[in-house]
Design an enzyme around this catalytic site. Structure first.
Site, PDB file in Angstrom:
ATOM      1  N   GLY A   1     -18.586 129.686-102.830  1.00 25.48           N
ATOM      2  CA  GLY A   1     -17.963 128.731-103.749  1.00 25.48           C
ATOM      3  C   GLY A   1     -18.278 127.293-103.382  1.00 25.48           C
TER       4      GLY A   1
ATOM      5  N   GLU B   1     -21.458 126.616-104.958  1.00 24.52           N
ATOM      6  CA  GLU B   1     -21.249 126.637-106.417  1.00 24.52           C
ATOM      7  C   GLU B   1     -20.619 125.321-106.888  1.00 24.52           C
ATOM      8  OE1 GLU B   1     -19.361 130.574-106.069  1.00 24.52           O
ATOM      9  OE2 GLU B   1     -20.762 131.210-107.607  1.00 24.52           O
TER      10      GLU B   1
HETATM   11  N1  CAA Z   1     -11.834 131.945 -96.552  1.00 21.24           N
HETATM   12  C1  CAA Z   1     -10.784 132.096 -95.714  1.00 21.24           C
HETATM   13  N2  CAA Z   1     -10.881 131.991 -94.383  1.00 21.24           N
HETATM   14  C2  CAA Z   1     -12.090 131.699 -93.885  1.00 21.24           C
HETATM   15  C3  CAA Z   1     -13.213 131.528 -94.687  1.00 21.24           C
HETATM   16  C4  CAA Z   1     -13.056 131.645 -96.085  1.00 21.24           C
HETATM   17  N3  CAA Z   1     -14.062 131.468 -96.926  1.00 21.24           N
HETATM   18  N4  CAA Z   1     -14.279 131.269 -93.888  1.00 21.24           N
HETATM   19  C5  CAA Z   1     -13.817 131.274 -92.642  1.00 21.24           C
HETATM   20  N5  CAA Z   1     -12.502 131.532 -92.625  1.00 21.24           N
HETATM   21  C6  CAA Z   1     -11.605 131.571 -91.468  1.00 21.24           C
HETATM   22  C7  CAA Z   1     -11.925 132.704 -90.516  1.00 21.24           C
HETATM   23  O1  CAA Z   1     -11.280 133.899 -90.905  1.00 21.24           O
HETATM   24  C8  CAA Z   1     -11.409 132.159 -89.212  1.00 21.24           C
HETATM   25  O2  CAA Z   1     -10.015 132.338 -89.202  1.00 21.24           O
HETATM   26  P1  CAA Z   1      -9.238 132.704 -87.826  1.00 21.24           P
HETATM   27  O3  CAA Z   1      -9.517 131.556 -86.905  1.00 21.24           O
HETATM   28  O4  CAA Z   1      -7.830 132.819 -88.271  1.00 21.24           O
HETATM   29  O5  CAA Z   1      -9.832 133.984 -87.356  1.00 21.24           O
HETATM   30  C9  CAA Z   1     -11.677 130.665 -89.326  1.00 21.24           C
HETATM   31  O6  CAA Z   1     -11.836 130.395 -90.712  1.00 21.24           O
HETATM   32  C10 CAA Z   1     -12.934 130.210 -88.613  1.00 21.24           C
HETATM   33  O7  CAA Z   1     -14.010 131.057 -89.000  1.00 21.24           O
HETATM   34  P2  CAA Z   1     -15.106 131.564 -87.956  1.00 21.24           P
HETATM   35  O8  CAA Z   1     -14.430 132.069 -86.734  1.00 21.24           O
HETATM   36  O9  CAA Z   1     -15.993 132.484 -88.694  1.00 21.24           O
HETATM   37  O10 CAA Z   1     -15.805 130.166 -87.593  1.00 21.24           O
HETATM   38  P3  CAA Z   1     -17.349 129.848 -87.384  1.00 21.24           P
HETATM   39  O11 CAA Z   1     -17.428 128.417 -87.092  1.00 21.24           O
HETATM   40  O12 CAA Z   1     -17.959 130.821 -86.447  1.00 21.24           O
HETATM   41  O13 CAA Z   1     -18.045 130.130 -88.799  1.00 21.24           O
HETATM   42  C11 CAA Z   1     -18.335 129.978 -91.158  1.00 21.24           C
HETATM   43  C12 CAA Z   1     -17.711 129.344 -89.897  1.00 21.24           C
HETATM   44  C13 CAA Z   1     -19.857 129.906 -91.071  1.00 21.24           C
HETATM   45  C14 CAA Z   1     -17.846 129.181 -92.345  1.00 21.24           C
HETATM   46  C15 CAA Z   1     -17.896 131.458 -91.261  1.00 21.24           C
HETATM   47  O14 CAA Z   1     -16.486 131.522 -91.123  1.00 21.24           O
HETATM   48  C16 CAA Z   1     -18.241 132.129 -92.543  1.00 21.24           C
HETATM   49  O15 CAA Z   1     -19.343 132.596 -92.703  1.00 21.24           O
HETATM   50  N6  CAA Z   1     -17.260 132.224 -93.464  1.00 21.24           N
HETATM   51  C17 CAA Z   1     -17.427 132.986 -94.674  1.00 21.24           C
HETATM   52  C18 CAA Z   1     -18.145 132.201 -95.725  1.00 21.24           C
HETATM   53  C19 CAA Z   1     -18.274 132.993 -96.988  1.00 21.24           C
HETATM   54  O16 CAA Z   1     -18.535 134.183 -97.005  1.00 21.24           O
HETATM   55  N7  CAA Z   1     -18.087 132.287 -98.099  1.00 21.24           N
HETATM   56  C20 CAA Z   1     -18.150 132.887 -99.374  1.00 21.24           C
HETATM   57  C21 CAA Z   1     -16.759 133.251 -99.784  1.00 21.24           C
HETATM   58  S1  CAA Z   1     -16.753 134.153-101.255  1.00 21.24           S
HETATM   59  C22 CAA Z   1     -16.888 133.010-102.469  1.00 21.24           C
HETATM   60  O17 CAA Z   1     -17.027 131.844-102.226  1.00 21.24           O
HETATM   61  C23 CAA Z   1     -16.779 133.628-103.821  1.00 21.24           C
HETATM   62  C24 CAA Z   1     -17.170 132.759-104.915  1.00 21.24           C
HETATM   63  O18 CAA Z   1     -18.205 132.934-105.506  1.00 21.24           O
HETATM   64  C25 CAA Z   1     -16.251 131.699-105.388  1.00 21.24           C
END
Ligand code: CAA
Length: 715
Positions: free
Chosen positions: A107, A110
């Site tokens: 997102g 996006e």
């Molecule tokens: N939503 C909610 N929580 C999230 C999140 C998200 N998108 N991304 C990360 N977090 C949370 C994690 O669960 C973690 O929480 P805790 O500390 O409670 O465990 C915290 O944020 C930190 O995350 P990481 O430990 O993973 O931190 P990092 O620095 O190693 O990595 C990151 C950061 C690269 C952003 C990684 O967290 C990541 O890849 N996140 C997922 C991103 C993702 O998949 N985004 C797409 C979401 S779907 C979407 O967006 C649908 C759409 O089309 C609208």
């Protein structure tokens, strides 16, 4: 205004800042607040252009995955809807510049694509990783991305789910300008300047949805989509989201924007409500939960690791050395003899050369990594290491001797790790004067590739050592799961009954290729017999010798694998094992094995019979689950979800099935338990149901409930 979003005006530019730690996810309330801020700035006559920027470590990392999880489990829960925000941004009458740092994901990208321009710092990364969660970029991402980067690149980004660097994004057309984030004023200042430059231009801003120049001709589109589908089937086997994402991209190329968005939404809803989405989101949170260890507080950072000594330059030692060098650590790689060391170093060079040939690394990057690896004979250079990882022959006596020797020379605060895959950490630690500093780091082969590290906690291992090991795993780009010190720890312990069961199946009438095919068709990365051939039948046999006091005496003997070992068929390394390998790595069915199986069955008085795929799956996968339940209740794994992470990241279990324990939950523990009871009646002791499985099934609970109850009890 909501504190998640604040606006400051600078040189006539409204700088709208999002501040939603830790990763600026689009939590409920944030899209509305951002929309309001954009609308206000659009109306403000003193504002000539807008910049959207994020506080903290990253640009928006996507939708809030907790909200998506709710929508996945609850058919009545609404899906996050970013459409009002996206159209407010895109329809703003003044140029909107998105200023990207850190990781703009899902997102986040996006939202950025709805802006009129994008500026990014050089080390920013941008990606649409939704397919990793079993969904598609459902906030009009499949419609705007191809308009910016073309169909071919859009398919590549969405199917791989991997982020790309800022310079790649610039080349592709996803960003318009890349700047040095450390320059004076940083990204914020550069973005304001860029916004003013765009406001000066005579031409009105162009909305992304109105761009058509990159969409290509119908013939080219058809070829790119076909190639994308082929790639998705090959690299994301059995996964529905990558194919759905390609369908949505096809809609971008063939339908007007609004209709394309409607098609995307339809596909998006199907994906969010799917089993695969539930499983993959479970995996996402499970991977993050593994670093929560009750007596290791989040703030405990562990020791700084800059220099790692690895004892043993064999396959494991060499792979670990590469993993460390890849992460920027200085490495001392040692072996007992010059010949063994040279062999190890040349294998490392060969592996890096292969990465250059495949285009994965540049020659420069390889040179830098090789320069970080210092080879020594004996223990030279080990005395200055912050962390020592022993990776010698899998024998308790040999490992104890190494630990006694290195104990005498390493720094007082060094962490001492063993890469044993099955041996007792306490017995190894007892060979030193400092058992509290000893930990198991069970890497998986090839260690520079496989993501899993089991962090094995001995009875004396201190919390700071665990914190150090967890931080190290993260630095290496791996997932470190803390496990207890029992025979085979978690992963390999569960493999024993799985492997035994597969052997009994072939002794009873199935064939190795049938069992392997059923498992790979179901989603396992490899069949169990192909795995055994890869790891080496002799290795498994030696491990069984080391662990024989734990073996179930009721098991039928000798195992077919031992008969194969007696014939010198150790697997791929000898050109034959369960299969034969004519100089390559492809398993080929071997009539000699089938003949031997018939002999073994006859000698054991077994009437060979055919097996259905269902029976093969029950007996293999359910044996994993039953042992997993035992491992869990005995405390060797902290959570059922940890077992899932171990199996999906280290044992080729399909991530889209969530892991063995999650899969069991979805089948229903009552069904699993009934089947295990049936198998217990049929085959006796080895199928005795784990008490935890029986107890959870009896109260219609799941392993997820069990994890949640235990987490609640701890707080
Ligand atoms: N939503 C909610 N929580 C999230 C999140 C998200 N998108 N991304 C990360 N977090 C949370 C994690 O669960 C973690 O929480 P805790 O500390 O409670 O465990 C915290 O944020 C930190 O995350 P990481 O430990 O993973 O931190 P990092 O620095 O190693 O990595 C990151 C950061 C690269 C952003 C990684 O967290 C990541 O890849 N996140 C997922 C991103 C993702 O998949 N985004 C797409 C979401 S779907 C979407 O967006 C649908 C759409 O089309 C609208």
């Amino acid at each position: 205004m909501n504190e998640l979003v604040s606006t400051a005006t600078q040189q006539g530019v409204a700088v709208i800042q999002i501040d939603n730690p830790p990763v600026n996810a689009l939590t409920a309330g944030l899209p509305e607040a951002l929309s309001n801020a954009v609308r206000l700035a659009d109306r403000d006559a003193a504002v000539r252009a807008l910049v959207v920027i994020c506080a903290g470590r990253t640009f928006i990392a996507g939708a809030d995955i907790h909200e998506l999880e709710r929508a996945a489990w609850d058919e009545t829960a609404p899906l996050p809807d970013l459409h009002p925000l996206l159209s407010t941004i895109e329809n703003c009458s003044k140029p909107v510049v998105m200023a990207v740092h850190g990781t703009a994901l899902g997102g986040g990208v996006e939202v950025a694509m709805a802006g009129h321009f994008r500026i990014a710092v050089a080390d920013a990364r941008l990606g649409l990783p939704e397919t990793n969660l079993g969904i598609i970029p459902g906030a009009e991402g499949t419609q705007r991305l191809p308009r910016l980067v073309g169909i071919e690149k859009a398919v590549e980004i969405v199917v791989s789910g991997k982020p790309i660097g800022a310079s790649d994004a610039l080349r592709a057309g996803l960003v318009d300008r890349v700047v040095d984030g450390n320059s004076e004023g940083g990204l914020r200042q550069r973005a304001v300047e860029f916004a003013l430059e765009m406001a000066e231009r005579e031409s009105p801003v162009l909305r992304t949805q109105d761009r058509h120049d990159r969409l290509g001709t119908p013939e080219a589109i058809g070829a790119y989509l076909a190639a994308g589908r082929e790639l998705a089937r090959k690299t994301r086997r059995h996964q529905t989201a990558p194919l759905a994402a390609i369908d949505a991209i096809e809609a971008a190329a063939t339908l007007p924007f609004e209709e394309g968005c409607a098609r995307e939404r339809e596909l998006s809803v199907q994906c969010v409500r799917s089993e695969q989405c539930k499983a993959l989101i479970h995996g996402f949170f499970a991977e993050r939960a593994v670093s929560r260890v009750p007596d290791v507080p989040k703030e405990m950072t562990g020791s700084q690791i800059g220099r790692v000594a690895i004892i043993g330059a064999g396959t494991m030692g060499g792979g670990i050395a590469m993993a460390c060098a890849n992460a920027g650590l200085d490495v001392v790689l040692t072996d007992a003899t010059r010949a063994a060391l040279d062999r190890g170093l040349s294998t490392i060079s060969r592996n890096y050369d292969a990465s250059i040939k495949r285009g994965r690394l540049t020659a420069d990057a390889v040179e830098q990594r090789l320069a970080r690896i210092e080879g020594h004979v004996g223990y030279d250079g080990v005395e200055t290491a912050d962390l020592v990882i022993e990776a010698v022959f899998e024998s308790l006596a040999v490992k104890q001797q190494v630990f006694t020797e290195i104990d005498a020379i390493v720094k007082a605060d060094a962490v001492m790790a063993t890469n044993t895959s099955t041996l007792d950490i306490d017995a190894i630690a007892s060979a030193t004067s400092r058992p509290a500093s000893v930990v198991g780091l069970h890497f998986f082969s090839p260690a520079n590739v496989m993501r899993l590290v089991e962090i094995v906690r001995g009875s004396a291992t201190g919390p700071k050592i665990i914190a150090t090991a967890l931080a190290l795993a993260k630095r290496l780009g791996k997932v470190g799961v803390v496990v207890g010190n029992g025979p085979g720890f978690v992963g390999n312990r569960m493999m024993f009954p799985y492997m035994y069961e597969a052997q009994f199946l072939v002794e009873d009438g199935a064939t190795p290729e049938q069992v392997d095919r059923v498992l790979t068709d179901w989603g396992m990365a490899m069949g169990i017999f192909a795995v055994d051939d890869l790891g080496g039948l002799d290795v498994a046999w030696r491990v069984r010798q080391e662990l024989r006091q734990f073996e179930d005496p009721a098991l039928r003997k000798p195992l077919m694998s031992e008969r194969l070992c007696e014939l010198g068929r150790f697997g791929q390394k000898t050109g034959s094992g369960w299969y034969r390998y004519d100089g390559g790595r492809t398993p080929i069915s071997d009539p000699e094995v089938l003949q031997l199986l018939e002999t073994v069955s006859r000698e054991a008085g077994i009437q060979r019979r055919p097996f259905s795929p269902e029976e093969i799956l029950d007996r293999t996968i359910f044996s994993l689950i039953n042992e997993g339940a035992r491992v869990l209740e005995q405390g060797f794994a902290q959570r059922a979800a940890d077992i899932d992470v171990i199996y999906t990241s280290g044992y080729g279990f399909p991530a889209y099935r969530g892991g063995p324990m999650f899969f069991a939950d979805r089948v229903g523990l009552r069904t699993v338990c009934d089947r295990v009871n049936e198998l217990h009646r049929a085959f006796g002791a080895r199928w005795e149901p784990a008490p935890l499985l029986t107890a959870l099934a009896a109260r219609s609970a799941t392993f997820r409930d069990y994890d949640a109850e235990r987490a609640a009890a701890r707080t």
